[in-house]
Design a protein around this motif. Structure first.
Motif, PDB file in Angstrom:
ATOM      1  N   GLU A  41      59.169  59.132  18.858  1.00 23.79           N
ATOM      2  CA  GLU A  41      60.485  59.704  19.092  1.00 23.79           C
ATOM      3  C   GLU A  41      60.482  61.168  18.667  1.00 23.79           C
ATOM      4  OE1 GLU A  41      63.824  60.522  20.451  1.00 23.79           O
ATOM      5  OE2 GLU A  41      63.269  58.394  20.615  1.00 23.79           O
ATOM      6  N   ALA A  58      65.564  61.870  17.551  1.00 24.15           N
ATOM      7  CA  ALA A  58      66.186  60.932  16.608  1.00 24.15           C
ATOM      8  C   ALA A  58      66.258  59.555  17.247  1.00 24.15           C
ATOM      9  CB  ALA A  58      67.580  61.402  16.208  1.00 24.15           C
ATOM     10  N   SER A  59      66.299  58.519  16.407  1.00 24.94           N
ATOM     11  CA  SER A  59      66.421  57.138  16.882  1.00 24.94           C
ATOM     12  C   SER A  59      67.401  56.396  15.976  1.00 24.94           C
ATOM     13  CB  SER A  59      65.059  56.436  16.892  1.00 24.94           C
ATOM     14  OG  SER A  59      64.507  56.402  15.590  1.00 24.94           O
ATOM     15  N   LEU A  60      67.872  55.245  16.467  1.00 18.26           N
ATOM     16  CA  LEU A  60      68.872  54.464  15.742  1.00 18.26           C
ATOM     17  C   LEU A  60      68.349  53.081  15.404  1.00 18.26           C
ATOM     18  CD1 LEU A  60      72.142  55.232  17.775  1.00 18.26           C
ATOM     19  CD2 LEU A  60      71.477  56.180  15.573  1.00 18.26           C
ATOM     20  N   SER A  61      68.800  52.553  14.271  1.00 18.06           N
ATOM     21  CA  SER A  61      68.547  51.161  13.908  1.00 18.06           C
ATOM     22  C   SER A  61      69.736  50.680  13.088  1.00 18.06           C
ATOM     23  CB  SER A  61      67.243  51.022  13.106  1.00 18.06           C
ATOM     24  OG  SER A  61      67.386  51.590  11.814  1.00 18.06           O
ATOM     25  N   ILE A  71      70.275  56.506  11.185  1.00 20.04           N
ATOM     26  CA  ILE A  71      69.715  57.540  12.055  1.00 20.04           C
ATOM     27  C   ILE A  71      68.378  57.984  11.486  1.00 20.04           C
ATOM     28  CG2 ILE A  71      70.114  59.796  13.107  1.00 20.04           C
ATOM     29  CD1 ILE A  71      73.163  59.220  12.359  1.00 20.04           C
ATOM     30  N   HIS A  72      67.305  57.791  12.255  1.00 19.18           N
ATOM     31  CA  HIS A  72      65.956  58.130  11.812  1.00 19.18           C
ATOM     32  C   HIS A  72      65.520  59.454  12.437  1.00 19.18           C
ATOM     33  CE1 HIS A  72      65.149  54.071  10.109  1.00 19.18           C
ATOM     34  NE2 HIS A  72      66.000  53.704  11.054  1.00 19.18           N
ATOM     35  N   GLY A 112      63.256  62.198  14.138  1.00 21.89           N
ATOM     36  CA  GLY A 112      62.085  62.291  14.997  1.00 21.89           C
ATOM     37  C   GLY A 112      61.196  63.440  14.557  1.00 21.89           C
ATOM     38  N   LYS A 163      62.262  63.374  29.690  1.00 21.16           N
ATOM     39  CA  LYS A 163      61.911  63.915  28.382  1.00 21.16           C
ATOM     40  C   LYS A 163      61.848  65.439  28.432  1.00 21.16           C
ATOM     41  CE  LYS A 163      61.236  62.002  25.198  1.00 21.16           C
ATOM     42  NZ  LYS A 163      62.142  61.688  24.053  1.00 21.16           N
ATOM     43  N   VAL A 222      73.111  62.766  18.893  1.00 21.00           N
ATOM     44  CA  VAL A 222      72.850  61.325  18.783  1.00 21.00           C
ATOM     45  C   VAL A 222      74.122  60.582  19.162  1.00 21.00           C
ATOM     46  CG1 VAL A 222      72.148  59.440  17.276  1.00 21.00           C
ATOM     47  CG2 VAL A 222      71.187  61.727  16.945  1.00 21.00           C
TER      48      VAL A 222
END
Length: 678
Positions: A379, A382-385, A396-397, A399, A421, A436
């Motif tokens: 990523e 940013a990514s979500l979990s 929010i993680h 990248g 991308k 995000v």
């Protein structure tokens, strides 16, 4: 009992000396509204452990080693002061006073420092410790229960009214430890029921902190067997939103075991948060100091030799000099300061030899204060979990780009990315923010939310012109085929450099011989006639150059402004190309970076000349040639094998300097007011 009274006396003395009683009086004023009654009232008290030690060593030991006991002592004194001075009439019991001790610092000893790279963590004492690390993930701000009032269900019990049963959040406690329905009355053992209208809510945010050396795994150099595990921080109330993803912080906090049946997790309740930067020795090696003295006669020679001898582990001297200079300029210019100001210099390289130049970029990445090599499968932004600590909110993680804050994010070959991308990269380069989207229904919220994070890093990327083309206007004189990169994306990269093989097959042969010799005789000097500088020398040079504070001289400022106005007029009239204001920022960044790389503190007109030549070459590759005719490798027009080569380069740059002035005088509106015709 005598010991407790003695400690309380010491608390009174400390609060009186430190101004804590005066602040308590001021804080009580905000609770004067008679119509607003709460179960608990929160007071933050600043505590300096050194000053407490001077008042009472036992109390100081209690503050540092038994924080819950120390909090109870301060709570008792604060309640007594409120009752005696009648500061808040609504406070009836000591339990209603929620005291938070804010430590100013901890003793500078190993016992009070927690290394995030050490294990095991959970065996130490649950007392305040200091830790430093990098923020890699965080949640949104959610609510938690600061305190709640419970009443006995037995109407005959005295606890059925009043504020006898108050539950207050303690470090490490979960929400169910503060509020649930199985509490019993201490007087009659009947069930307690919460009086919901008196519940006091506060803000809570979870942050993942990791050892800063974890970034070494991401720079693409040596593969390490080390693995780093992050620590969960609980930020509460005034500490929420004080931390930013990708930044470094020093945190004072109290470790706690959080019980979530059937598991027990180890986390830290943050007490104070401050930005932190590791100390770097900003020194220049003796070899570079000698070179600086030897090249003092020319403002261009030091940076030229530094670039010429750079990256000899990857390519022979003389190849890719313009690219090497661009990489060094990006390294010394990229930084993130405390004022959230973005200082960046993005770089897009056009080349058919992506293998060698990828190695050169990777080698250069190791010199950055922070370098992250992005993997295509990872990523970038940013990514979500879902948060795993019971809140269920979005986590929010960071990248690669956010992890590279203050440094370089190496994207690699853009031909490996799909169109969506590439569009995302273009959007981020335009706005310098990472957006995000958080779907509310998925993460337990009523509404969707859009969050934005500022981006403070430089991007390095490669493109192979032999791949499929994204351009249709390459027939214009001077433009370059950019492979899969559309023109709009190339425009958003500040500096575009075309890597040319000056001697064709001869350059390929030189690179092949260099690679074979490095494989057969690693570490052996291959070019005895060249100045020899180690990677450590370059790392120290870049670190020192980054720390320099520079200012524009009037001559440099006039040249940059004049060139921008002239170029804007010429290209708008002849090509219909709009030169944006971002070009001025690029010119200033390039001039400042060349000044820093030359170890000066004032940007000279000669620095502006290099900036103009690099910028004009970049714009020509994207939009075609203009009335300012310069050679493709204007910054390095000749070989630099000896002193004569350096002298020829100085003469060539002097001629180009005069050409730039003529161009400005001819095309910039009002140029005769600040450019003297020579």
């Amino acid at each position: 009992m005598t010991d407790v009274l003695s400690l309380k006396e010491s608390v009174v003395v400390y609060l009186d000396r430190s101004g804590g009683l005066q602040k308590l009086t001021e804080d009580c004023a905000q609770f004067d509204d008679p119509h607003h009654v709460e179960a608990v009232y929160r007071f933050c008290i600043s505590v300096n452990p050194s000053d407490v030690m001077e008042v009472d060593a036992v109390l100081g030991h209690c503050v540092l080693h038994e924080p819950l006991k120390a909090t109870a002592l301060f709570q008792s004194i604060c309640f007594l002061a409120i009752q005696t001075l009648s500061l808040v009439e609504k406070i009836h019991t000591e339990s209603q006073v929620n005291v938070i001790l804010k430590l100013t610092h901890l003793p500078p000893y190993p016992e009070y420092t927690l290394d995030l790279g050490s294990f095991p963590r959970g065996c130490g004492p649950m007392r305040p410790v200091s830790m430093e690390g990098l923020v890699i993930a965080m949640t949104r701000v959610t609510k938690y229960t600061q305190g709640a009032r419970f009443l006995c269900v037995n109407d005959d019990c005295p606890c059925s009214t009043g504020f006898h049963h108050i539950r207050v959040h303690a470090p490490g406690a979960t929400e169910s430890a503060t509020v649930r329905n199985d509490f019993s009355c201490m007087m009659c053992n009947s069930q307690l029921k919460e009086d919901v209208k008196f519940r006091v809510l506060g803000d809570k945010q979870l942050v993942e902190l990791i050892h800063v050396k974890a970034l070494d795994v991401l720079n693409g150099h040596q593969q390490s067997s080390l693995r780093y595990q992050s620590v969960t921080l609980f930020l509460r109330d005034e500490l929420c939103n004080l931390m930013r993803i990708g930044r470094l912080y020093r945190v004072l906090g109290i470790p706690a075991h959080v019980h979530q049946w059937p598991n027990i997790t180890w986390s830290v309740e943050a007490n104070s948060v401050r930005p932190w930067e590791p100390e770097h020795l900003h020194k220049v090696s003796v070899r570079f100091q000698e070179l600086l003295k030897a090249t003092a006669s020319s403002p261009w020679r030091f940076s030229a030799i530094v670039a010429h001898c750079f990256g000899l582990e990857v390519s022979p001297p003389g190849l890719y000099n313009t690219l090497k200079l661009g990489l060094l300029l990006s390294l010394v210019q990229t930084r993130a300061d405390a004022k959230e100001t973005c200082h960046n210099l993005d770089l897009l390289v056009i080349t058919t030899n992506t293998l060698v130049l990828d190695r050169l970029l990777t080698y250069s990445l190791g010199l950055a204060i922070r370098g992250v090599r992005h993997q295509v499968s990872g990523e970038m932004f940013a990514s979500l979990s879902r948060d795993e600590h019971g809140a269920g909110t979005a986590n929010i993680h960071a990248g690669s780009a956010l992890l590279a804050t203050g440094g370089i994010c190496m994207v690699g070959d853009l031909g490996c990315y799909k169109k969506d991308k590439l569009d995302s990269i273009q959007s981020v380069l335009e706005s310098r923010t990472v957006s995000v989207f958080i779907p509310g229904k998925k993460y337990g919220e009523d509404a969707d939310q859009q969050l934005s994070f500022p981006l403070h890093c430089s991007f390095w990327a490669l493109t192979d012109p032999s791949q499929r083309s994204g351009r249709t206007d390459c027939t214009v004189l001077g433009t370059a085929e950019m492979g899969p990169v559309p023109l709009q994306l190339a425009d958003n990269f500040g500096l575009v450099i075309r890597s040319r093989d000056m001697m064709g097959e001869q350059a390929l042969l030189a690179q092949t011989v260099h690679t074979l010799q490095q494989s057969v005789q690693p570490g052996k000097p291959l070019y005895p006639s060249c100045w020899e500088f180690s990677s450590q020398d370059y790392q120290e040079l870049v670190a020192h150059a980054r720390s320099l504070q520079v200012e524009l001289s009037p001559g440099a400022e006039k040249m940059i402004h004049g060139y921008y106005m002239a170029s804007r007029r010429v290209r708008t009239q002849s090509q219909g190309v709009k030169i944006s204001v971002a070009s001025i920022k690029l010119l200033i960044s390039l001039a400042e970076a060349h000044c820093k790389l030359s170890l000066r503190t004032q940007v000279l007109e000669e620095d502006a000349v290099v900036a103009v030549l690099l910028c004009e070459n970049s714009v020509t590759l994207k939009h075609g040639a203009s009335a300012l005719i310069i050679p493709p490798d204007a910054v390095f027009p000749c070989d630099l094998e000896d002193v004569d080569g350096l002298h020829r380069r100085d003469m060539a740059l002097d001629i180009l300097h005069q050409n730039i002035l003529r161009f400005i005088y001819a095309y910039a509106p009002g140029a005769n007011n600040y450019i003297t015709e020579e």
